[in-house]
Design a protein around this motif. Structure first.
Motif, PDB file in Angstrom:
ATOM      1  N   PRO A  55       0.809  -1.221   0.000  1.00 28.52           N
ATOM      2  CA  PRO A  55       0.000   0.000   0.000  1.00 28.52           C
ATOM      3  C   PRO A  55       0.843   1.272   0.000  1.00 28.52           C
ATOM      4  O   PRO A  55       0.460   2.278  -0.598  1.00 28.52           O
ATOM      5  N   PHE A  56       1.996   1.236   0.653  1.00 26.86           N
ATOM      6  CA  PHE A  56       2.901   2.389   0.679  1.00 26.86           C
ATOM      7  C   PHE A  56       3.363   2.731  -0.731  1.00 26.86           C
ATOM      8  O   PHE A  56       3.323   3.899  -1.153  1.00 26.86           O
ATOM      9  N   GLN A  57       3.782   1.749  -1.482  1.00 21.75           N
ATOM     10  CA  GLN A  57       4.233   1.982  -2.851  1.00 21.75           C
ATOM     11  C   GLN A  57       3.080   2.437  -3.744  1.00 21.75           C
ATOM     12  O   GLN A  57       3.253   3.316  -4.604  1.00 21.75           O
ATOM     13  N   ALA A  58       1.885   1.861  -3.531  1.00 21.56           N
ATOM     14  CA  ALA A  58       0.719   2.271  -4.321  1.00 21.56           C
ATOM     15  C   ALA A  58       0.356   3.725  -4.042  1.00 21.56           C
ATOM     16  O   ALA A  58       0.007   4.483  -4.958  1.00 21.56           O
ATOM     17  N   ALA A  59       0.448   4.132  -2.775  1.00 24.12           N
ATOM     18  CA  ALA A  59       0.155   5.517  -2.413  1.00 24.12           C
ATOM     19  C   ALA A  59       1.174   6.465  -3.031  1.00 24.12           C
ATOM     20  O   ALA A  59       0.830   7.544  -3.544  1.00 24.12           O
ATOM     21  N   LYS A  60       2.458   6.085  -3.002  1.00 24.25           N
ATOM     22  CA  LYS A  60       3.496   6.915  -3.614  1.00 24.25           C
ATOM     23  C   LYS A  60       3.237   7.094  -5.112  1.00 24.25           C
ATOM     24  O   LYS A  60       3.370   8.197  -5.648  1.00 24.25           O
ATOM     25  N   LYS A  61       2.857   6.018  -5.770  1.00 21.79           N
ATOM     26  CA  LYS A  61       2.577   6.083  -7.210  1.00 21.79           C
ATOM     27  C   LYS A  61       1.397   7.005  -7.484  1.00 21.79           C
ATOM     28  O   LYS A  61       1.431   7.818  -8.422  1.00 21.79           O
ATOM     29  N   GLN A  62       0.350   6.908  -6.663  1.00 22.34           N
ATOM     30  CA  GLN A  62      -0.834   7.741  -6.840  1.00 22.34           C
ATOM     31  C   GLN A  62      -0.486   9.222  -6.668  1.00 22.34           C
ATOM     32  O   GLN A  62      -0.865  10.063  -7.494  1.00 22.34           O
ATOM     33  N   ILE A  63       0.237   9.559  -5.626  1.00 17.18           N
ATOM     34  CA  ILE A  63       0.618  10.952  -5.384  1.00 17.18           C
ATOM     35  C   ILE A  63       1.533  11.462  -6.498  1.00 17.18           C
ATOM     36  O   ILE A  63       1.426  12.612  -6.938  1.00 17.18           O
ATOM     37  N   HIS A  64       2.408  10.594  -6.989  1.00 16.98           N
ATOM     38  CA  HIS A  64       3.332  10.989  -8.060  1.00 16.98           C
ATOM     39  C   HIS A  64       2.572  11.428  -9.313  1.00 16.98           C
ATOM     40  O   HIS A  64       3.000  12.366 -10.008  1.00 16.98           O
ATOM     41  N   THR A  65       1.445  10.775  -9.600  1.00 15.68           N
ATOM     42  CA  THR A  65       0.676  11.119 -10.804  1.00 15.68           C
ATOM     43  C   THR A  65       0.089  12.529 -10.728  1.00 15.68           C
ATOM     44  O   THR A  65      -0.220  13.132 -11.749  1.00 15.68           O
ATOM     45  N   LEU A  66      -0.049  13.067  -9.512  1.00 18.14           N
ATOM     46  CA  LEU A  66      -0.646  14.392  -9.354  1.00 18.14           C
ATOM     47  C   LEU A  66       0.348  15.513  -9.660  1.00 18.14           C
ATOM     48  O   LEU A  66      -0.064  16.645  -9.899  1.00 18.14           O
ATOM     49  N   GLN A  67       1.626  15.180  -9.602  1.00 21.25           N
ATOM     50  CA  GLN A  67       2.679  16.180  -9.816  1.00 21.25           C
ATOM     51  C   GLN A  67       2.526  17.358  -8.840  1.00 21.25           C
ATOM     52  O   GLN A  67       2.648  18.527  -9.206  1.00 21.25           O
TER      53      GLN A  67
END
Length: 244
Positions: A55-67
């Motif tokens: 879940p930590f990696q999934a959250a990082k990926k999600q936030i990264h998409t927002l720039q």
């Protein structure tokens, strides 16, 4: 900016976040709520906390998409351990059992310094959360009950203040209102009646099993559950007849 669709449950939680607040979402479920708060311009800064690596990696990926990395942080840790005192104004904990939510809050009491609002959505054990609020000096200021995809959710919002205030001058005993929810009792939503009907059905199944048991302790448990069902019946009857 990226568009984002989230569940009705998370949208309801988001509506309780004050505009411009710094918000921590503990157990963030892929940082969906945190992302929504940024995309909609509700939060000025978000922290998404996750315990486990996936879940930590999934959250990082999600936030990264927002720039929007300067307005967001994804941290790995247990509960409120991901926070520093005074770092956020609002703490959200959603999608866990009430006992787990209370354990997270209890273990992280020092991290609640400066926090002005708690937005909590227990999947079960709402009364455990209300009892903790009473004990720790948090005043319940709002409650919502909603149904989504056949599941009933309760959202509890608290601020520091007079914890007994929501329970005073009501037409039911405090103990009943801790179980039902003082604001939910005033609203008397059909969903609340449905929730307690489900509770009744659950206890009736347990009763049926116990009545087939020949264990000596079964008789006492049967009497206790029958008393609980009687209480639920009275609550349901009031919810149907006392609608505002």
């Amino acid at each position: 900016m990226t568009s984002l669709t989230i569940s009705k449950r998370l949208q309801t939680i988001a509506r309780y976040c004050p505009e411009g607040a710094r918000v921590a979402d503990i157990g963030s479920d892929h940082a969906l709520l945190a992302s929504y708060l940024l995309v909609k311009g509700i939060a000025s800064f978000v922290i998404a906390g996750e315990l486990n690596e996936g879940p930590f990696q999934a959250a990082k990926k999600q936030i990264h998409t927002l720039q929007l990395k300067d307005r967001a942080a994804v941290r790995k840790g247990n509960g409120l351990a991901v926070l520093e005192p005074g770092e956020v104004d609002v703490v959200c904990i959603a999608g866990m059992g009430g006992q787990l939510i209370v354990s997270i809050l209890e273990e992280g009491l020092l991290k609640l310094e400066g926090v002005q609002r708690l937005i909590l959505q227990p999947n079960v054990g709402e009364e455990i959360v209300r009892r903790w609020m009473l004990k720790q000096g948090w005043q319940l200021v709002a409650e919502t009950i909603l149904q989504e995809d056949g599941i009933i959710y309760e959202i509890l919002v608290a601020e520091r203040g007079a914890p007994l205030f929501p329970y005073e001058n009501k037409d039911r005993p405090q103990e009943d209102l801790i179980r039902i929810g003082p604001f939910l009792w005033e609203e008397k939503s059909p969903i609340l009646a449905e929730k307690w009907q489900h509770e009744r059905e659950k206890w009736q199944k347990v009763l049926g099993q116990l009545k087939r048991s020949d264990k000596p302790e079964a008789a006492q448990r049967i009497a206790e559950i029958e008393q609980e069902v009687k209480w639920i019946d009275e609550v349901i009857a009031c919810l149907h007849t006392d609608k505002p």
